[in-house]
Design a protein around this motif. Sequence first.
Motif, PDB file in Angstrom:
ATOM      1  N   ALA A 239      -0.564  38.507  31.214  1.00  0.00           N
ATOM      2  CA  ALA A 239      -1.348  38.213  32.411  1.00  0.00           C
ATOM      3  C   ALA A 239      -0.876  36.924  33.056  1.00  0.00           C
ATOM      4  O   ALA A 239      -0.867  35.886  32.421  1.00  0.00           O
ATOM      5  CB  ALA A 239      -2.814  38.098  32.032  1.00  0.00           C
ATOM      6  N   VAL A 241      -1.078  33.819  35.925  1.00  0.00           N
ATOM      7  CA  VAL A 241      -2.156  33.088  36.586  1.00  0.00           C
ATOM      8  C   VAL A 241      -1.710  32.811  38.009  1.00  0.00           C
ATOM      9  O   VAL A 241      -0.571  33.040  38.381  1.00  0.00           O
ATOM     10  CB  VAL A 241      -2.464  31.764  35.872  1.00  0.00           C
ATOM     11  N   GLU A 244       1.917  31.806  39.785  1.00  0.00           N
ATOM     12  CA  GLU A 244       3.065  32.218  38.981  1.00  0.00           C
ATOM     13  C   GLU A 244       3.979  33.101  39.838  1.00  0.00           C
ATOM     14  O   GLU A 244       3.511  33.877  40.669  1.00  0.00           O
ATOM     15  CB  GLU A 244       2.508  33.021  37.806  1.00  0.00           C
ATOM     16  N   ILE A 246       7.202  35.822  39.489  1.00  0.00           N
ATOM     17  CA  ILE A 246       7.924  36.620  38.503  1.00  0.00           C
ATOM     18  C   ILE A 246       9.206  37.143  39.147  1.00  0.00           C
ATOM     19  O   ILE A 246       9.158  37.711  40.241  1.00  0.00           O
ATOM     20  CB  ILE A 246       7.054  37.813  38.051  1.00  0.00           C
ATOM     21  N   PRO A 247      10.332  36.921  38.501  1.00  0.00           N
ATOM     22  CA  PRO A 247      11.589  37.370  39.109  1.00  0.00           C
ATOM     23  C   PRO A 247      11.807  38.872  38.934  1.00  0.00           C
ATOM     24  O   PRO A 247      11.330  39.473  37.978  1.00  0.00           O
ATOM     25  CB  PRO A 247      12.643  36.586  38.336  1.00  0.00           C
TER      26      PRO A 247
ATOM     27  N   GLU B 133      14.845  31.097  34.127  1.00  0.00           N
ATOM     28  CA  GLU B 133      14.121  31.731  35.222  1.00  0.00           C
ATOM     29  C   GLU B 133      13.645  33.134  34.836  1.00  0.00           C
ATOM     30  O   GLU B 133      12.499  33.509  35.055  1.00  0.00           O
ATOM     31  CB  GLU B 133      15.032  31.854  36.449  1.00  0.00           C
ATOM     32  N   MET B 134      14.559  33.893  34.263  1.00  0.00           N
ATOM     33  CA  MET B 134      14.229  35.276  33.936  1.00  0.00           C
ATOM     34  C   MET B 134      13.092  35.356  32.921  1.00  0.00           C
ATOM     35  O   MET B 134      12.319  36.306  32.913  1.00  0.00           O
ATOM     36  CB  MET B 134      15.462  36.019  33.406  1.00  0.00           C
ATOM     37  N   ARG B 136      10.489  33.984  32.858  1.00  0.00           N
ATOM     38  CA  ARG B 136       9.177  33.969  33.489  1.00  0.00           C
ATOM     39  C   ARG B 136       8.478  35.323  33.413  1.00  0.00           C
ATOM     40  O   ARG B 136       7.263  35.410  33.557  1.00  0.00           O
ATOM     41  CB  ARG B 136       9.308  33.651  34.977  1.00  0.00           C
ATOM     42  N   GLY B 137       9.276  36.342  33.250  1.00  0.00           N
ATOM     43  CA  GLY B 137       8.701  37.676  33.221  1.00  0.00           C
ATOM     44  C   GLY B 137       7.714  37.884  32.098  1.00  0.00           C
ATOM     45  O   GLY B 137       6.858  38.761  32.172  1.00  0.00           O
ATOM     46  N   GLN B 139       4.621  36.692  30.470  1.00  0.00           N
ATOM     47  CA  GLN B 139       3.495  35.819  30.743  1.00  0.00           C
ATOM     48  C   GLN B 139       2.476  35.835  29.608  1.00  0.00           C
ATOM     49  O   GLN B 139       1.500  35.100  29.641  1.00  0.00           O
ATOM     50  CB  GLN B 139       2.804  36.250  32.045  1.00  0.00           C
ATOM     51  N   HIS B 140       2.713  36.661  28.651  1.00  0.00           N
ATOM     52  CA  HIS B 140       1.799  36.692  27.513  1.00  0.00           C
ATOM     53  C   HIS B 140       2.059  35.439  26.680  1.00  0.00           C
ATOM     54  O   HIS B 140       3.203  35.161  26.314  1.00  0.00           O
ATOM     55  CB  HIS B 140       2.049  37.947  26.686  1.00  0.00           C
ATOM     56  N   PRO B 141       1.000  34.667  26.397  1.00  0.00           N
ATOM     57  CA  PRO B 141       1.238  33.366  25.774  1.00  0.00           C
ATOM     58  C   PRO B 141       2.055  33.411  24.484  1.00  0.00           C
ATOM     59  O   PRO B 141       3.078  32.730  24.384  1.00  0.00           O
ATOM     60  CB  PRO B 141      -0.166  32.841  25.511  1.00  0.00           C
ATOM     61  N   LYS B 189       2.700  25.697  29.865  1.00  0.00           N
ATOM     62  CA  LYS B 189       1.745  26.485  30.635  1.00  0.00           C
ATOM     63  C   LYS B 189       1.230  27.668  29.811  1.00  0.00           C
ATOM     64  O   LYS B 189       0.036  27.957  29.789  1.00  0.00           O
ATOM     65  CB  LYS B 189       2.406  27.008  31.917  1.00  0.00           C
ATOM     66  N   ARG B 193      -2.495  28.281  28.455  1.00  0.00           N
ATOM     67  CA  ARG B 193      -3.194  29.474  28.916  1.00  0.00           C
ATOM     68  C   ARG B 193      -3.889  30.210  27.770  1.00  0.00           C
ATOM     69  O   ARG B 193      -4.886  30.889  27.973  1.00  0.00           O
ATOM     70  CB  ARG B 193      -2.194  30.396  29.599  1.00  0.00           C
ATOM     71  N   GLN B 197      -7.939  32.717  26.996  1.00  0.00           N
ATOM     72  CA  GLN B 197      -7.950  34.127  26.666  1.00  0.00           C
ATOM     73  C   GLN B 197      -8.890  34.359  25.503  1.00  0.00           C
ATOM     74  O   GLN B 197      -8.958  33.563  24.592  1.00  0.00           O
ATOM     75  CB  GLN B 197      -6.536  34.586  26.324  1.00  0.00           C
TER      76      GLN B 197
END
Lengths: 301, 791
Positions: A239, A241, A244, A246-247, B133-134, B136-137, B139-141, B189, B193, B197
């Motif tokens: 999830a 926030v 954010e 996303i590429p 950068e990649m 970032r996909g 997002q699950h902590p 981050k 986060r 949760q």
Amino acid sequence: MNYIIGAFKPACHISITFFDGKSRKQVPSKKENGQTLMVPLFQSQENIVGKISIEPVSGKKVEHNGIKVELLGQIEMYFDKGNFYDFTSLVRELDIPGELYEQKTYPFEFSSVEMPYETYNGVNVRLRYVLKVTINRGYAGSIVEYQDFVVRNYTPPPSINNSIKMEVGIEDCLHIEFEYNKSKYHLKDVIIGKIYFLLVRIKLKNMDLEIRRRESTGSGANTHVETETLAKFELMDGAPVRGESIPIRLFLSPYELTPTYQNINNKFSVKYYLNLVLVDEEDRRYFKQQEITMLRLAETS
Amino acid sequence: MMISNGIEDEEKWLAEGMAGIQHNAFYLHRALDSNNLREALKYSALLLSELRTSRLSPHKYYELYMRAFDELRRLEMFFKDENRHGCSVVDLYELVQHAGNILPRLYLLCTVGSVYIKSKEAPAKDVLKDLVEMCRGVQHPIRGLFLRSYLAQISRDELPDIASEYESEGDTFMDAVEFVLQNFAEMNKLWVRMQHQGPLREREKLDKERNELRDLVGKNLHVLSQIEGVDLEIYRDTVLPRVLEQVVNCKDELAQYYLMDCIIQVFPDEYHLQTLETLLGACPQLQSAVDIKTVLSRLMERLSNYAASSPEVLPEFLQVEAFTKLSNAIGKVIEAQVDMPIVGAITLYVSLLTFTLHVHPDRLDYVDQVLGECVKKLSGKAKLQDSRVTKQVVALLSAPLEKYNDIVTALTLSNYPRVMDHLDAATNKVMAMVIIQSIMKNNTCVSTSDKVEVLFELIKGLIKDIEGTSTDELDEEDFKEEQNSVARLMHMLYNDDPEEMLKIINTVWKHIMAGGPKRLPFTVPPLVFSTLKLVRRLQVQDGDVAGEEVPATPKKIFQILNQIIEALSVVPSPELALRLYLQCAEAANDCDLEPVAYEFFTQAFVLYEEEVADSKAQVTAIHLIIGTLQRMNVFGIENRDTLTHKATGYSAKLLKKPDQCRAVYACSHLFWVDDQDGIKDGERVLLCLKRSLRIANAAQQMVNVTRGSSGPVTLFVEILNKYLYFFEKGSPQITGAAIQGLIELIKTEMQSDSTTSNPASDAFFASTLRYIRFQKQKGGVMGEKYDPIKL
């Protein structure tokens, strides 16, 4: 008509070879029975040159009422199976009526053939090009041989290629902004982009980018639409926030895509869509579909 | 029956994940063995898919991750060897991105990325930037943290650092810094986060889980500190501001606390010193629940140690005004965190104080300033009740003592007593004890009355009753120990200059007078003795200083002494006062001050008459008086007569006969001073001895009457010994015949039927006789003298 031939061995053996068959590029083509075989590749305006060799089965003579070769461009609708619609039909007479005693070779040439449509194998429609050799035999039934070939047409890179940028959302729930770098992609292209989360009030689980193909056949009330998902590519896990981004980087080469076909001979169209799918923890799906144009660039290699 | 045990379930899930990895690893190995790239990619992606689970706690997930990590190492080896798979690294970099699931895709991408950098076919910075950068996909902590930690791990050796092989024209360590900073920011981050949760009731569990993961985040800071290119300038201008930005903006107490601590521990001390302002500037911006005091304490601790490590670094501290900055920062933090408990504030001050003591031992004003801040914080509050606070205050107050080993230094701190005022009575006492012990341990001499004044102000908890505390609760033994300490302390108050010493004495006296009857018996004697010491010193120094205006004359001092001892009357403690008077009398005797000595004796006798009632005490007192009087040589005949008369009179008036007897024979010495020009009045000696004999006889008869048997002959033997003494000293009135008679008397008494034999007195008598025999045999003058005595 051909049942006698079916009952016996064919009276002769016909082989069709192309002039540049050795050097010409071959691509895989799926036959009706599911087999894949390699067939030569052409594009519009090319000369299709070759020879046809007919060899009667040893010691037998073949009487005929003439031999011809046709170049056919056909569209076959699956709900109307076996019924071909020829949008292109060229004929070359190879021999006047007579008898064949031994192998005989006939050269043939179709110059600068207009083949505006690409070979296509869809769900409900098929577009194919074929060379058809017919030995006319009156009462005994004709002897026919087919040679498929594939046509692909190339387009130059588009002069204008805007990106797709859009803000979508569900009020007070989810606001995203997404951007794909182009609106027109070639078949080996890469989709680059990003999704920016402006507001997230739902618990997302993941996000996928799908490539969907929409094939519509027929027209008017008989329009038949079939949609396939060709690619399902996970963009995000977990999830995000607010804030954010996303590429996106999706290589198109692994997928079997074709160019976009717009109203081919008034029979069918094929369109492509990028479908951005967000899935929340309750497995509800939120999506936004965007059409993209697919095109085939001349391969440099 | 449906309620399942969470832990068991987790074990099961972990086992399933492990099995999944194991299974795919088998096919992966087979693919690797046969150099089949396509299969290798397929099975590695499947293997990595096991990491997509959401069901494991961080702890268990880590196990799974490590298992997958091992397999990725193998895969990396395979990727490195282009001959084996026949695919260029650039193509490989694209190929792995075809994977449909993001997590396996990114793990593979990182793995190839590392190979890509090693191949040097692309600038390291570009690859690193792309990877970070990649990622970032995800997002699950938990999954994201582990993925990024994998990225950090595999890229560690390939960061373009100074002198690293990956540094080149376009690739500088700054790119490495940038990369690590970004990865750090993203990991932080994700980590933060996690907090949001899951339901609130699992908060505790979440916190625990987050704590398990914190080192993954902190690792980035460690990597940053390892990059050689990060010099002070880069650290100051780039690294620290960027890290702090993350720390402040994440608004998460757990993260802020951990990361601040991490920064402090990971980067070198001199960097901290040079960036104090920035670092401290972040502190007031942290969440109010963050334990800033510990953070700052650690920082100051580190800086203290740094300062202690070598004296060369001290100028740096001065240059950056470390103290002022720290002090300001603490002020701001306390201001910003309104609900910080007082103990927190005090702890901060303790740390600051420790820091100051290490770094600026010469700056007492700093120490005082810190104490002043403390007073400010404490002011307006009631006495401290919280034991933790008191503990910290005690630490605060003890620190300067320990550092300077010298209470005198502490005495110059004006805020020191003010801080002490805020302690509750018990702690105040403890603190006072600490101060005294410090003085005793270091043998510190407190040499001016001003300091004494301050010192007594500090330890006033011991000196007098503090209002509002009930004395009933006091433990008798503790009280004694405390007062004994005070007594010992008084001997440490000393100045060679009599005038100053006198001032000291006056000051002390003023303070102890407030102590009340319970304390005076403990405090008066040491003061008296201390004063007597001064008297004796004066007496040695100069007999001829006669200037009236000199305040420190023995006469005046004796006046003071008189007053001091008089104070004991409120206790009352006549025996003690009596002893002290006698001491003073003796001192006055040594100073040739007859009237003074006489006055003291008079006081002693008055006490004896009016206050000493107990018969045993009387016995002791009279013996003391006799002993002291015997040594007096200042008195003229008249005075002496008066006093000896009194003493003899009192001796004869004791209650018990044996006591009378002993006192009277002791009085005999008053008339025979074995000095050059001492009094030698044999007549009166004999008188005393005869009188004591009479009393002894009477005593014997009394015993006979009351018990039917005579008492021991001890008294007679004792008198015999006195006879022998004066006999030897040559008193003409003591004759051999008298001795002979006495011996006979004793023998008769001993043989009498009614006498109960007493081994002690028998032995006493026997050895007395043995002595006489010995003297006879020895011959010489003494032998001749003894000769007439027949045994």
